[in-house]
Design a protein around this motif. Structure first.
Motif, PDB file in Angstrom:
ATOM      1  N   THR A 705      10.916 -31.087 -42.159  1.00 22.54           N
ATOM      2  CA  THR A 705      10.635 -31.161 -43.593  1.00 22.54           C
ATOM      3  C   THR A 705       9.171 -31.550 -43.813  1.00 22.54           C
ATOM      4  N   ASP A 709       7.125 -32.175 -49.662  1.00 17.74           N
ATOM      5  CA  ASP A 709       8.371 -31.791 -50.323  1.00 17.74           C
ATOM      6  C   ASP A 709       9.318 -32.961 -50.506  1.00 17.74           C
ATOM      7  N   ASP A 712      11.648 -33.080 -53.554  1.00 17.75           N
ATOM      8  CA  ASP A 712      12.530 -31.943 -53.817  1.00 17.75           C
ATOM      9  C   ASP A 712      13.544 -31.794 -52.692  1.00 17.75           C
ATOM     10  N   SER A 714      15.971 -29.963 -52.269  1.00 16.19           N
ATOM     11  CA  SER A 714      16.338 -28.587 -51.927  1.00 16.19           C
ATOM     12  C   SER A 714      15.429 -28.022 -50.840  1.00 16.19           C
ATOM     13  N   LYS A 715      14.279 -28.656 -50.625  1.00 13.98           N
ATOM     14  CA  LYS A 715      13.353 -28.196 -49.592  1.00 13.98           C
ATOM     15  C   LYS A 715      13.491 -28.972 -48.281  1.00 13.98           C
ATOM     16  N   TYR A 716      14.373 -29.969 -48.255  1.00 13.62           N
ATOM     17  CA  TYR A 716      14.634 -30.653 -46.987  1.00 13.62           C
ATOM     18  C   TYR A 716      15.276 -29.650 -46.039  1.00 13.62           C
ATOM     19  N   GLN A 719      20.131 -31.985 -44.981  1.00 13.16           N
ATOM     20  CA  GLN A 719      20.591 -33.076 -45.842  1.00 13.16           C
ATOM     21  C   GLN A 719      21.737 -33.838 -45.176  1.00 13.16           C
ATOM     22  N   ASN A 723      25.398 -34.553 -46.774  1.00  8.71           N
ATOM     23  CA  ASN A 723      26.178 -33.338 -47.051  1.00  8.71           C
ATOM     24  C   ASN A 723      27.526 -33.338 -46.339  1.00  8.71           C
ATOM     25  N   LYS A 730      20.010 -37.914 -50.570  1.00 11.21           N
ATOM     26  CA  LYS A 730      20.056 -36.666 -49.823  1.00 11.21           C
ATOM     27  C   LYS A 730      19.053 -36.612 -48.677  1.00 11.21           C
TER      28      LYS A 730
END
Length: 749
Positions: A705, A709, A712, A714-716, A719, A723, A730
């Motif tokens: 990562t 980022d 954000d 969503s850019k990892y 997660q 998850n 996250k």
């Protein structure tokens, strides 16, 4: 190791040690698998074998009441009730690039211990948003090697406890792109110098070791947050110097003018468990945390400059995190190892501070009142594991060791003291460590062209060391502190990054992962580039994906002790490779889609089942699969055949390299058991004494990562484990998982 920690790619061995010529052809008989008997399993249990050999113990209650830590003697390990396995009974898992843990059908896993989890009753739950503090009382980062220490219902050391224990664990490093451990800070932290003191303090605290109590109730595991056994060891914890280097001039610092103490342990990777029941941890890539001024070579103007360069600390080179810029306090000043004082012995500055890192450190996981000790007799280098050979009453103990950098060496330590069965149950475990680990002989490996090898003594009794012109050794302490230079002096064989190792519980043969080496080159002429040799025979280009060169996939070598302490024989158990790679030059072990792997790293023999667990930390095959863990039931040295690899060099000449290839593993003797989430390394292994639960670490998921980022999710790139339903936030976290079989059977059956 983390791929963000490029100090694993250290390249400081420029010695002129020759690689050896092609192996002479030698007829080898094919041999079948040597079955493991109950008596062999009993030997393992009674000696604490294996890289992460786990204690055996007695059953315990499920009460959550936790008494104060006890220093009671270790119990005598019990003989396992079940025979060691002869074949693997699970269905292999496929390769995966999913952001989740994949295990075989019929198995389940739980996440039990992640970065930031609290270790005291008063520590707040982890928010995982970059605002958390108090990491001295939380789980550290980059979970790595670990060991299992059983507890009975009264909180005493137990040898059959399979539902209550302590996990002692390494926290190797932290995920960083440039300087900052960005997942620890709300805005990602500071990537420029000077580093804020508050950021440095947090980063320092997530390194080191932890001990955490775990309990199972109805086959569900959890940590015990309020346990009195729980603790952290960080780079600021005071520890003792033990062995030949204790009190030596090379260890004198402003903090310890008499050279008997230092602060902390760092970049801890592989582990070991002693036959007397202590935790051993290897300090691996520690040199990159320190800084030297560009003018320091001139300021020193002595042989220490040679030593600094041999350990990868060139004057003016940047440190990994810039901790030396955190402020004027002593805890920051120690990271600047320049000669700044006027004393002759270094007692007024930190010019010798780095000499306090790079050892096997010993800890009594049961007793936090006992000081940790650095066992300098085992040498100083980029340590991984400490694998004990089979302990035999009346004989010395052997500890096998590897130096995890390109072109570095394999070692063993042989104790002066002879093993006594009574020492399996000592009144003082750390004093027993003094007995066996402070005095002995350190050896380095040299592989010969005829399939044999030599363990070469590293002492001033060896004229190659006494008369070495590149560095003058003053005494045995100097050899123990500057072990790499001693290996250079005797012409040790340069290897493809010796990682973890383990001892086969029946044959006693030593298995050494050689994870990869970009320096192998058939056209090598000088410097750090090396032509392939018999023990490191492959030099090739990965034809797809990451397109690595040298030996991008690695291999696992094994040795068998000879008739004398200085002799051994060897072969290669398995060559890691992609299944579709050329079987004549690359996939020499004929691995299938269920067996192929890249960059073997962790390696542990299970004391319950005899399974050899192989874990990867890869950057070459990750276009096809995330890192993984495989189960293996290997044979023994000499069960395969000779193989000659024929290379054509750039000038048109030929280079033939003969090697020893172990028998190709059958489908029920090697198969993939687990694939991890995105961007992780699979590492660490221990198990309950009944073999029905295994503990594995998922290190640095999402490590690629970008720091930019951080805001954000969503850019990892991962997660995990949030998850998978574990914890807040996250941001990805290193974590320990426990795996059980749904039918309650032993893992691997």
């Amino acid at each position: 190791m983390s791929k963000s920690n490029d100090f694993n790619d250290e390249n400081s061995n420029h010695s002129a040690n020759p690689t050896f010529d092609t192996i002479l052809e030698q007829r080898l008989n094919r041999r079948g698998f040597l079955g493991m008997s109950l008596s062999g399993a009993a030997v393992l249990a009674s000696t604490g074998l294996g890289l992460t050999a786990c204690s055996s113990g007695e059953s315990v209650s499920n009460s959550l009441t936790t008494p104060a830590p006890s220093s009671s003697p270790s119990p005598t390990p019990a003989t396992p009730l079940n025979p060691i396995m002869a074949s693997l009974g699970f269905a292999a898992v496929a390769k995966s690039t999913l952001d989740k843990v994949v295990i075989p059908a019929g198995y389940s896993y739980q996440i039990i211990y992640a970065l930031g989890d609290p270790l005291t009753a008063n520590t707040a739950a982890f928010k995982n948003d970059g605002t958390d503090g108090d990491f001295e009382n939380r789980a550290g980062d980059h979970h790595d090697g670990m060991e299992y220490f059983g507890l009975d219902s009264a909180g005493k050391p137990s040898a059959t406890a399979s539902d209550r224990a302590l996990l002692a664990m390494n926290h190797e490093a932290t995920t960083d792109e440039i300087k900052s451990s960005f997942f620890l800070f709300g805005n990602g932290g500071t990537s420029t110098l000077p580093r804020p003191a508050a950021e440095v303090d947090k980063e320092v605290a997530i390194h080191g070791l932890s001990v955490v109590e775990i309990k199972a109730s109805n086959r569900k595991w959890a940590t015990v947050q309020a346990s009195n056994f729980n603790r952290r060891v960080t780079p600021l914890t005071e520890v003792e110097i033990a062995g030949p280097a204790r009190g030596n001039a090379l260890l004198k610092t402003k903090y310890s003018p008499d050279g008997t103490k230092t602060r902390g342990t760092i970049n801890n990777c592989g582990t070991g468990k002693s036959p007397w029941g202590t935790f051993l941890s290897g300090e691996e890539n520690w040199s990159g945390y320190f800084f030297r001024l560009a003018t320091d070579d001139a300021a020193r103007n002595d042989k220490s400059v040679v030593a600094m360069k041999r350990y990868g600390r060139n004057a003016g080179a940047a440190s990994r995190h810039g901790w030396e810029t955190g402020g004027s306090e002593d805890k920051y000043a120690r990271w600047n190892i320049s000669k700044l004082g006027t004393s002759a012995d270094g007692s007024d500055d930190y010019r010798n501070e780095m000499n306090g890192q790079g050892y096997i450190i010993e800890m009594d996981a049961y007793d936090k009142t006992k000081s940790l000790k650095k066992r300098t007799a085992l040498g100083r280098f980029a340590h991984e594991s400490a694998a004990f050979g089979i302990a035999v009453v009346g004989k010395p103990l052997t500890v096998y060791l590897g130096d995890d950098s390109r072109n570095e060496y394999m070692y063993k330590f042989v104790s002066k003291a002879l093993w006594s069965a009574a020492d399996a149950n000592p009144a003082d475990r750390m004093a027993t460590g003094d007995k066996y680990l402070n005095e002995g002989t350190l050896y380095v490996a040299k592989f010969n062209a005829d399939g044999t090898g030599e363990w070469i003594e590293l002492s001033l009794n060896n004229p190659l060391i006494k008369n070495y012109t590149a560095y003058t050794f003053a005494d045995q302490a100097d050899i123990c502190v500057n072990t790499r230079l001693a290996g250079d002096a005797v012409g040790a064989t340069k290897m493809d990054r010796p990682e973890w190792g383990g001892v086969h519980p029946v044959t006693g043969e030593y298995y050494q992962t050689l994870t990869n080496n970009s320096n192998r080159d058939v056209n090598a002429a000088s410097g750090s580039k090396l032509v392939p040799d018999s023990a490191n025979p492959r030099a090739y280009a990965d034809v797809d994906g990451k397109k690595g060169t040298g030996n991008p996939n690695g291999h696992i070598l094994r040795t068998k002790e000879g008739a004398t302490v200085g002799a051994f024989s060897w072969d290669v158990y398995v060559f890691a490779a992609e299944a579709d790679a050329d079987k004549a030059m690359i996939n020499l072990s004929n691995l299938t889609d269920d067996q192929d792997m890249s960059s073997p790293d962790g390696l542990v023999f299970s004391p319950s089942t005899g399974i050899c667990w192989i874990q990867t930390d890869d950057g070459a095959y990750t276009d096809v699969t995330n890192c993984m863990m495989l189960a293996a039931i290997p044979g023994k040295v000499g069960d395969g055949a000779n193989k000659t690899l024929s290379y054509t060099k750039a000038d048109g000449s030929k280079l033939d390299v003969a090697t020893k290839v172990g028998a190709a593993p059958a489908a029920d003797k090697l198969k993939r058991f687990l694939v991890g989430p995105k961007d992780c390394e699979i590492t660490g292994f221990c198990e309950t004494p009944d073999g029905k639960a295994i503990f594995i670490n998922i290190q640095h998921p999402g490590e690629t990562t970008k720091m930019a980022d951080i805001a954000d999710p969503s850019k990892y790139t991962s997660q995990w484990p949030s998850n998978a339903g574990y914890g807040a936030g996250k941001r990805p976290r290193s974590a320990t998982i426990v795996i059980t079989k749904d039918d309650g059977g032993r893992i691997g059956s």
